[in-house]
Enzyme design. Sequence first.
Site, mmCIF file in Angstrom:
data_model
loop_
_atom_site.group_PDB
_atom_site.id
_atom_site.type_symbol
_atom_site.label_atom_id
_atom_site.label_comp_id
_atom_site.label_asym_id
_atom_site.label_seq_id
_atom_site.Cartn_x
_atom_site.Cartn_y
_atom_site.Cartn_z
ATOM 1 N N CYS A 1 26.943 19.192 -13.351
ATOM 2 C CA CYS A 1 25.763 19.053 -12.148
ATOM 3 C C CYS A 1 25.261 20.492 -11.871
ATOM 4 O O CYS A 1 24.847 21.015 -12.570
ATOM 5 C CB CYS A 1 26.346 18.220 -11.013
ATOM 6 S SG CYS A 1 25.172 17.425 -9.945
ATOM 7 N N HIS B 1 29.021 13.293 -13.850
ATOM 8 C CA HIS B 1 30.327 13.656 -13.418
ATOM 9 C C HIS B 1 31.524 12.992 -13.956
ATOM 10 O O HIS B 1 32.117 12.220 -13.308
ATOM 11 C CB HIS B 1 30.372 13.487 -11.758
ATOM 12 C CG HIS B 1 29.435 14.630 -10.756
ATOM 13 N ND1 HIS B 1 29.695 15.364 -10.578
ATOM 14 C CD2 HIS B 1 28.431 14.348 -10.672
ATOM 15 C CE1 HIS B 1 28.780 16.015 -9.941
ATOM 16 N NE2 HIS B 1 28.048 15.290 -9.774
ATOM 17 N N GLU C 1 34.523 14.170 -13.821
ATOM 18 C CA GLU C 1 35.746 14.336 -12.952
ATOM 19 C C GLU C 1 35.684 13.260 -11.597
ATOM 20 O O GLU C 1 36.639 13.005 -11.068
ATOM 21 C CB GLU C 1 35.525 15.626 -12.417
ATOM 22 C CG GLU C 1 34.764 15.786 -10.931
ATOM 23 C CD GLU C 1 33.309 15.993 -11.473
ATOM 24 O OE1 GLU C 1 33.025 15.818 -12.608
ATOM 25 O OE2 GLU C 1 32.684 16.203 -10.547
#
Lengths: 226, 77
Positions: A85, A200, A202
Amino acid sequence: MKVAVLQFPGSNCDQDALHGIQSLGVAADYVWHQEASLAGFEAVFVPGGFSYGDYLRCGAIAARSPIMAAVAEFAEAGGPVIGVCNGFQVLCEAGLLPGGLLLNRDQKFLCQGVWLKPESRLGFWMEGVDRLVRVPIAHGEGRYVCDAETLARLNGEGRVAFRYCDAEGRVTEEANVNGSMDSIAGVLNEKGNVLGMMPHPERALDDLLGGSDGRLLLSALVRVRA
Amino acid sequence: MVTVRVYVTLKPELLDSAGRTVADSLHRLGFEEVADVRVGRMIELKLESFDEARVKEMSDRLLANPVIEDFRFEAVS
């Protein structure tokens, strides 16, 4: 394996990244942007957020901070680096990845799940990433652009890591949520050790939080943990 | 002191989605003659001395991203 999670003023995915990497059983620690060394680290995670309030351009100021000189040296030596990002924007601004990220085609901030089609076998990050994955995006400026020559090289050299697709893996205009060139969601540098992506991983490490496909995307860290 | 204005614009071949939004809004206000809008950025520098090569370097290295943007500058005083 110990992963450096960079922190800039305005980073906001740093804690998710640290927690996520540690939840995979991999050691990780924060590294402040004013540091000039990555000694003791074997991989770098450049997290998302709004570094420096997105002043000037997303990632522009962060890309010129002291730690990024160390990241450039680390990447040049073949060290694995991932930017997610705003981290992707930082890597592009730092010149470690080609192209840039502009305001989404339809001007909206997009916060939703997307399907990604892995398109490369190149380098550290992509090994074993061999199926469609579902991961979240959350960005206003994620429309990947580059010049025609760069685009041809990325496609020709297998350096498009991921494209936005539908649940069946079809790369359609409709699935290309932000209007990126050739539906590009992530790109690799020439050696494949530097990966930048808007989605993302994560945020997709636990089924309780909507999905765990991010584990596959970060599996390289686990593989070389020893 | 010299005032220098640096104008940064998105490369013409790239879709300017902010510009498109502004154009749509102008149309809604009745300005049908607007065919296109491009939104850029103007950065004003106060310099103790004006060296064109150095302003070009500032623009290249930070104020603009040559991958996606063009720039020009002028000394205004």
